[in-house]
Design a protein around this motif. Structure first.
Motif, PDB file in Angstrom:
ATOM      1  N   VAL A  15     -69.058  17.871 -18.481  1.00 12.53           N
ATOM      2  CA  VAL A  15     -67.846  18.062 -19.284  1.00 12.53           C
ATOM      3  C   VAL A  15     -67.744  19.514 -19.751  1.00 12.53           C
ATOM      4  O   VAL A  15     -66.666  20.117 -19.720  1.00 12.53           O
ATOM      5  CB  VAL A  15     -67.834  17.073 -20.480  1.00 12.53           C
ATOM      6  N   ALA A  16     -68.870  20.109 -20.159  1.00 10.28           N
ATOM      7  CA  ALA A  16     -68.859  21.506 -20.602  1.00 10.28           C
ATOM      8  C   ALA A  16     -68.456  22.433 -19.453  1.00 10.28           C
ATOM      9  O   ALA A  16     -67.646  23.353 -19.636  1.00 10.28           O
ATOM     10  CB  ALA A  16     -70.220  21.897 -21.148  1.00 10.28           C
ATOM     11  N   CYS A  17     -68.996  22.192 -18.270  1.00  8.42           N
ATOM     12  CA  CYS A  17     -68.614  23.011 -17.110  1.00  8.42           C
ATOM     13  C   CYS A  17     -67.142  22.822 -16.776  1.00  8.42           C
ATOM     14  O   CYS A  17     -66.447  23.781 -16.404  1.00  8.42           O
ATOM     15  CB  CYS A  17     -69.479  22.658 -15.905  1.00  8.42           C
ATOM     16  N   GLY A  18     -66.642  21.624 -16.903  1.00 11.98           N
ATOM     17  CA  GLY A  18     -65.218  21.372 -16.665  1.00 11.98           C
ATOM     18  C   GLY A  18     -64.339  22.119 -17.655  1.00 11.98           C
ATOM     19  O   GLY A  18     -63.323  22.712 -17.278  1.00 11.98           O
ATOM     20  N   ILE A  19     -64.712  22.104 -18.925  1.00 14.19           N
ATOM     21  CA  ILE A  19     -63.934  22.825 -19.954  1.00 14.19           C
ATOM     22  C   ILE A  19     -63.970  24.328 -19.682  1.00 14.19           C
ATOM     23  O   ILE A  19     -62.944  25.010 -19.772  1.00 14.19           O
ATOM     24  CB  ILE A  19     -64.467  22.484 -21.364  1.00 14.19           C
ATOM     25  N   VAL A  20     -65.141  24.857 -19.327  1.00 15.50           N
ATOM     26  CA  VAL A  20     -65.258  26.289 -19.022  1.00 15.50           C
ATOM     27  C   VAL A  20     -64.407  26.637 -17.800  1.00 15.50           C
ATOM     28  O   VAL A  20     -63.717  27.673 -17.776  1.00 15.50           O
ATOM     29  CB  VAL A  20     -66.738  26.672 -18.812  1.00 15.50           C
ATOM     30  N   ALA A  21     -64.405  25.774 -16.788  1.00 14.53           N
ATOM     31  CA  ALA A  21     -63.608  26.036 -15.583  1.00 14.53           C
ATOM     32  C   ALA A  21     -62.120  26.024 -15.909  1.00 14.53           C
ATOM     33  O   ALA A  21     -61.354  26.877 -15.419  1.00 14.53           O
ATOM     34  CB  ALA A  21     -63.929  25.008 -14.509  1.00 14.53           C
ATOM     35  N   ILE A  22     -61.689  25.075 -16.750  1.00 15.69           N
ATOM     36  CA  ILE A  22     -60.275  25.020 -17.143  1.00 15.69           C
ATOM     37  C   ILE A  22     -59.890  26.273 -17.921  1.00 15.69           C
ATOM     38  O   ILE A  22     -58.823  26.858 -17.687  1.00 15.69           O
ATOM     39  CB  ILE A  22     -60.003  23.738 -17.960  1.00 15.69           C
ATOM     40  N   CYS A  23     -60.760  26.708 -18.847  1.00 10.72           N
ATOM     41  CA  CYS A  23     -60.473  27.930 -19.619  1.00 10.72           C
ATOM     42  C   CYS A  23     -60.405  29.154 -18.707  1.00 10.72           C
ATOM     43  O   CYS A  23     -59.511  29.992 -18.848  1.00 10.72           O
ATOM     44  CB  CYS A  23     -61.530  28.126 -20.705  1.00 10.72           C
ATOM     45  N   ALA A  25     -59.695  29.266 -15.507  1.00 11.33           N
ATOM     46  CA  ALA A  25     -58.499  29.184 -14.671  1.00 11.33           C
ATOM     47  C   ALA A  25     -57.252  29.561 -15.459  1.00 11.33           C
ATOM     48  O   ALA A  25     -56.382  30.289 -14.956  1.00 11.33           O
ATOM     49  CB  ALA A  25     -58.362  27.773 -14.096  1.00 11.33           C
ATOM     50  N   SER A  26     -57.171  29.102 -16.710  1.00 12.66           N
ATOM     51  CA  SER A  26     -55.991  29.442 -17.511  1.00 12.66           C
ATOM     52  C   SER A  26     -55.967  30.931 -17.837  1.00 12.66           C
ATOM     53  O   SER A  26     -54.900  31.563 -17.809  1.00 12.66           O
ATOM     54  CB  SER A  26     -55.942  28.593 -18.779  1.00 12.66           C
ATOM     55  N   PHE A  27     -57.135  31.515 -18.158  1.00 10.84           N
ATOM     56  CA  PHE A  27     -57.170  32.964 -18.415  1.00 10.84           C
ATOM     57  C   PHE A  27     -56.774  33.748 -17.164  1.00 10.84           C
ATOM     58  O   PHE A  27     -56.050  34.739 -17.249  1.00 10.84           O
ATOM     59  CB  PHE A  27     -58.547  33.405 -18.898  1.00 10.84           C
ATOM     60  N   CYS A  28     -57.246  33.325 -16.000  1.00 11.83           N
ATOM     61  CA  CYS A  28     -56.885  34.011 -14.758  1.00 11.83           C
ATOM     62  C   CYS A  28     -55.379  33.935 -14.514  1.00 11.83           C
ATOM     63  O   CYS A  28     -54.762  34.923 -14.119  1.00 11.83           O
ATOM     64  CB  CYS A  28     -57.640  33.409 -13.581  1.00 11.83           C
ATOM     65  N   LYS A  29     -54.783  32.761 -14.772  1.00 10.53           N
ATOM     66  CA  LYS A  29     -53.341  32.631 -14.604  1.00 10.53           C
ATOM     67  C   LYS A  29     -52.588  33.525 -15.569  1.00 10.53           C
ATOM     68  O   LYS A  29     -51.601  34.170 -15.197  1.00 10.53           O
ATOM     69  CB  LYS A  29     -52.906  31.174 -14.801  1.00 10.53           C
ATOM     70  N   ILE A  30     -53.039  33.589 -16.820  1.00 12.99           N
ATOM     71  CA  ILE A  30     -52.382  34.437 -17.820  1.00 12.99           C
ATOM     72  C   ILE A  30     -52.455  35.899 -17.403  1.00 12.99           C
ATOM     73  O   ILE A  30     -51.456  36.629 -17.438  1.00 12.99           O
ATOM     74  CB  ILE A  30     -53.010  34.209 -19.207  1.00 12.99           C
ATOM     75  N   PHE A  31     -53.652  36.359 -17.011  1.00 11.10           N
ATOM     76  CA  PHE A  31     -53.809  37.763 -16.624  1.00 11.10           C
ATOM     77  C   PHE A  31     -53.040  38.077 -15.345  1.00 11.10           C
ATOM     78  O   PHE A  31     -52.465  39.161 -15.210  1.00 11.10           O
ATOM     79  CB  PHE A  31     -55.285  38.116 -16.453  1.00 11.10           C
ATOM     80  N   HIS A  32     -53.006  37.140 -14.406  1.00  8.72           N
ATOM     81  CA  HIS A  32     -52.260  37.346 -13.168  1.00  8.72           C
ATOM     82  C   HIS A  32     -50.765  37.454 -13.458  1.00  8.72           C
ATOM     83  O   HIS A  32     -50.072  38.317 -12.906  1.00  8.72           O
ATOM     84  CB  HIS A  32     -52.538  36.208 -12.191  1.00  8.72           C
ATOM     85  N   ARG A  33     -50.254  36.585 -14.330  1.00  9.41           N
ATOM     86  CA  ARG A  33     -48.834  36.617 -14.687  1.00  9.41           C
ATOM     87  C   ARG A  33     -48.491  37.918 -15.409  1.00  9.41           C
ATOM     88  O   ARG A  33     -47.454  38.539 -15.130  1.00  9.41           O
ATOM     89  CB  ARG A  33     -48.490  35.413 -15.574  1.00  9.41           C
ATOM     90  N   ALA A  34     -49.371  38.367 -16.331  1.00 11.30           N
ATOM     91  CA  ALA A  34     -49.119  39.624 -17.047  1.00 11.30           C
ATOM     92  C   ALA A  34     -49.118  40.805 -16.081  1.00 11.30           C
ATOM     93  O   ALA A  34     -48.274  41.704 -16.183  1.00 11.30           O
ATOM     94  CB  ALA A  34     -50.164  39.824 -18.131  1.00 11.30           C
ATOM     95  N   ARG A  35     -50.044  40.818 -15.128  1.00  9.79           N
ATOM     96  CA  ARG A  35     -50.094  41.908 -14.152  1.00  9.79           C
ATOM     97  C   ARG A  35     -48.856  41.896 -13.267  1.00  9.79           C
ATOM     98  O   ARG A  35     -48.284  42.947 -12.957  1.00  9.79           O
ATOM     99  CB  ARG A  35     -51.350  41.769 -13.289  1.00  9.79           C
ATOM    100  N   LYS A  36     -48.420  40.708 -12.859  1.00 10.11           N
ATOM    101  CA  LYS A  36     -47.236  40.589 -12.024  1.00 10.11           C
ATOM    102  C   LYS A  36     -45.997  41.093 -12.755  1.00 10.11           C
ATOM    103  O   LYS A  36     -45.184  41.832 -12.189  1.00 10.11           O
ATOM    104  CB  LYS A  36     -47.058  39.125 -11.622  1.00 10.11           C
ATOM    105  N   GLU A  37     -45.858  40.747 -14.043  1.00  9.90           N
ATOM    106  CA  GLU A  37     -44.718  41.228 -14.831  1.00  9.90           C
ATOM    107  C   GLU A  37     -44.767  42.741 -15.002  1.00  9.90           C
ATOM    108  O   GLU A  37     -43.739  43.412 -14.931  1.00  9.90           O
ATOM    109  CB  GLU A  37     -44.700  40.537 -16.189  1.00  9.90           C
ATOM    110  N   ARG A  38     -45.968  43.291 -15.221  1.00  9.84           N
ATOM    111  CA  ARG A  38     -46.107  44.741 -15.379  1.00  9.84           C
ATOM    112  C   ARG A  38     -45.719  45.462 -14.094  1.00  9.84           C
ATOM    113  O   ARG A  38     -45.005  46.474 -14.115  1.00  9.84           O
ATOM    114  CB  ARG A  38     -47.538  45.093 -15.762  1.00  9.84           C
TER     115      ARG A  38
END
Length: 107
Positions: A15-23, A25-38
């Motif tokens: 469960v801990a590994c799953g939570i870390v993986a979800i976090c 993935a969400s951080f990667c999506k956020i940073f990817h979206r911010a870079r794309k907008e920039r």
């Protein structure tokens, strides 16, 4: 008690590994979206800058004969080479500012 302890030893890390993986993935999506907008903003700024910066082309009249023949090097003017750096005299830098710009009257 031993059985519940074994269940916790197995499922808590999963469960801990799953939570870390979800976090992650969400951080990667956020940073990817911010870079794309920039990058999109930079591309839009570059397009605006390219549109506003126009190039003035000086029209010249060239005959068809001039386009098809090689350049004439015999008509080139030759200049003396510039003086060496140790022979150039330094001029004093003016201390007063340049005069203000004034529009010349049209005649």
């Amino acid at each position: 008690m031993n059985e519940s302890f074994g269940v916790f030893q197995i499922f808590v890390p999963i469960v801990a590994c799953g939570i870390v993986a979800i976090c992650c993935a969400s951080f990667c999506k956020i940073f990817h979206r911010a870079r794309k907008e920039r990058l999109q903003r930079q591309a839009a700024e570059n397009r605006v800058r390219d549109v506003s910066a126009s190039v003035y082309v000086i029209p010249i009249s060239v005959s068809d004969d001039d386009l098809s023949r090689p350049p004439r090097y015999s008509t080139a003017q030759f200049y003396d080479p510039p003086p060496a750096y140790n022979q150039v005299k330094l001029e004093a830098y003016p201390l007063e500012p340049p005069p203000p710009y004034t529009e010349a009257p049209h005649s």
